[in-house]
Design a protein around this motif. Structure first.
Motif, short mmCIF file in Angstrom:
data_model
loop_
_atom_site.label_atom_id
_atom_site.label_comp_id
_atom_site.label_asym_id
_atom_site.label_seq_id
_atom_site.Cartn_x
_atom_site.Cartn_y
_atom_site.Cartn_z
N ASP A 75 -18.94 -2.26 16.87
CA ASP A 75 -20.02 -1.63 16.68
C ASP A 75 -19.65 -0.18 16.49
O ASP A 75 -20.52 0.51 15.45
N LYS A 76 -18.58 0.55 17.07
CA LYS A 76 -18.37 2.01 16.81
C LYS A 76 -17.78 2.09 15.33
O LYS A 76 -17.95 3.30 14.88
N LEU A 77 -17.10 0.80 14.98
CA LEU A 77 -16.37 1.19 13.91
C LEU A 77 -17.21 0.61 12.24
O LEU A 77 -16.75 0.66 11.28
N ALA A 78 -18.33 0.09 12.73
CA ALA A 78 -19.44 -0.51 11.90
C ALA A 78 -18.52 -1.45 11.12
O ALA A 78 -18.66 -1.78 9.88
N LEU A 79 -17.96 -2.47 11.74
CA LEU A 79 -17.22 -3.68 11.36
C LEU A 79 -18.19 -4.92 11.57
O LEU A 79 -18.68 -5.14 12.52
N ARG A 80 -17.91 -5.86 10.50
CA ARG A 80 -18.47 -7.09 10.51
C ARG A 80 -17.84 -8.13 11.51
O ARG A 80 -18.57 -8.96 12.08
N ASP A 81 -16.50 -8.07 11.54
CA ASP A 81 -15.77 -8.97 12.03
C ASP A 81 -14.37 -8.65 12.28
O ASP A 81 -13.81 -7.58 12.03
N LEU A 138 0.92 -1.26 -0.05
CA LEU A 138 0.03 -0.17 0.09
C LEU A 138 0.71 1.18 0.07
O LEU A 138 2.02 1.42 0.81
N PRO A 139 0.33 2.55 -0.53
CA PRO A 139 1.27 3.71 -0.52
C PRO A 139 1.47 3.91 0.81
O PRO A 139 0.78 3.97 1.63
N ARG A 140 2.65 4.65 0.77
CA ARG A 140 3.04 4.92 2.27
C ARG A 140 2.63 6.40 2.59
O ARG A 140 3.29 6.96 3.48
N ASP A 141 1.74 7.02 1.47
CA ASP A 141 1.40 8.55 2.08
C ASP A 141 0.33 8.43 3.45
O ASP A 141 -0.36 9.36 3.56
N THR A 142 -0.22 7.17 3.76
CA THR A 142 -1.22 7.13 4.87
C THR A 142 -0.39 7.46 6.06
O THR A 142 0.51 6.53 6.51
N PRO A 143 -0.55 8.32 6.73
CA PRO A 143 0.34 8.93 8.00
C PRO A 143 -0.01 7.77 9.06
O PRO A 143 -1.16 7.43 9.16
N ARG A 144 1.02 7.31 9.81
CA ARG A 144 0.86 6.56 11.09
C ARG A 144 -0.01 7.51 12.13
O ARG A 144 0.34 8.49 12.40
N VAL A 145 -1.08 6.82 12.53
CA VAL A 145 -1.58 7.43 13.68
C VAL A 145 -1.69 6.13 14.98
O VAL A 145 -1.85 5.10 14.62
N PRO A 146 -1.63 6.88 16.15
CA PRO A 146 -1.47 5.88 17.28
C PRO A 146 -2.69 5.32 17.95
O PRO A 146 -2.79 4.18 18.22
N THR A 147 -3.88 5.94 17.43
CA THR A 147 -5.22 5.68 17.88
C THR A 147 -6.16 5.73 16.80
O THR A 147 -6.17 6.70 15.81
N SER A 148 -7.41 5.10 17.04
CA SER A 148 -8.60 5.75 16.43
C SER A 148 -9.41 6.36 17.19
O SER A 148 -9.77 6.17 18.36
N PRO A 149 -9.84 7.89 16.75
CA PRO A 149 -10.73 8.68 17.66
C PRO A 149 -11.91 8.13 18.34
O PRO A 149 -12.55 8.70 19.38
N GLU A 150 -12.62 7.07 17.53
CA GLU A 150 -13.90 6.73 17.96
C GLU A 150 -13.90 5.76 19.04
O GLU A 150 -14.80 5.33 19.78
N LEU A 151 -12.47 5.33 19.45
CA LEU A 151 -12.22 4.54 20.22
C LEU A 151 -11.85 4.74 21.70
O LEU A 151 -10.96 5.88 21.60
N THR A 152 -12.04 4.19 22.78
CA THR A 152 -11.41 4.50 24.13
C THR A 152 -10.19 4.03 24.19
O THR A 152 -9.59 3.14 23.16
N PRO A 153 -8.94 4.35 25.16
CA PRO A 153 -7.73 3.96 25.03
C PRO A 153 -7.78 2.50 25.09
O PRO A 153 -6.94 1.97 24.34
N ARG A 154 -8.51 1.92 26.09
CA ARG A 154 -8.32 0.43 26.09
C ARG A 154 -8.91 -0.32 24.91
O ARG A 154 -8.24 -1.40 24.21
#
Length: 225
Positions: free
Chosen positions: A200-206, A147-163
């Protein structure tokens, strides 16, 4: 349509080769707790049959006429969300692995798998878990690596709690619920709760879609430990 309330896993087999469909039907029909309820000879038939019968699992071939397995998977996952798709292919050379998982497939298995492996895969996918053949996992990680490396690395998803972010990272590295629990010093049931909330928060199936989400959004990268 009212879904079958029996405990048997209801399966539709989609493959353009009649002999393959009949063979898979015999193999799965001999397994305890699995019932083959329909067949389809192409992707369009697979979509229509899934909509009519609402099976627990569709075994989906990739290369079919009229509508290929990739397009059919996307349609089934969108139109019949309770139905899971387990993609079957003769070779692990298909260029569609990544796209099929993005389309919503819950698993990807080679046709040279044993009868027991196939039956287990159907049960695993029907239960809401994800399954990939080892060679397919390697191919998927290779796809991520390209995959192209122009996707910046991010430490977390803002929709989720730290845990929940911690659980997502460990899940994306292939850890089971028990292994995640041991890593974070929490109970396995707590991990299951976190995983459910992530879906649920990220609308993922599995779990497979969770892995794709984490890689595509730069939360993890191939080779991370």
């Amino acid at each position: 349509m009212t879904r079958n309330t029996t405990t048997a896993v209801r399966v539709v087999i989609a493959d353009d080769q009649r002999m393959v469909r009949e063979g898979l039907s015999v193999v799965l029909g001999a397994q305890a707790g699995i019932e083959v309820v329909g067949e389809a000879a192409n992707g369009a038939e697979a979509v229509a049959t899934a909509a009519a019968l609402e099976p627990d699992v569709v075994l989906m071939d990739i290369r079919m006429p009229e509508m290929d397995g990739l397009a059919a998977t996307r349609r089934v996952c969108a139109d019949v969300p309770a139905t899971k798709v387990l993609v079957l292919t003769t070779y692990d050379l298909d260029e569609y692995v990544y796209q099929a998982l993005q389309a919503g497939a819950s698993g990807f298995l080679l046709k040279d798998a044993s009868a027991a492996t196939l039956a287990d895969a159907v049960r695993i996918v029907a239960a809401g878990d994800a399954l990939l053949a080892p060679s397919v996992t390697r191919r998927l990680l290779g796809e991520f690596a390209r995959l192209p490396r122009d996707t910046p690395r991010v430490p977390t998803s803002p929709e989720l709690t730290p845990r929940e972010n911690e659980v997502l990272v460990l899940l994306s590295r292939g850890l089971s619920n028990a292994e995640i629990a041991a890593e974070l010093f929490i109970g396995e049931q707590t991990v299951k709760t976190h995983v459910g909330r992530i879906f649920d928060k990220l609308a993922l199936r599995d779990r497979t879609q969770a892995v794709i989400y984490a890689y595509e959004n730069g939360i993890v990268a191939p080779g991370d430990r």
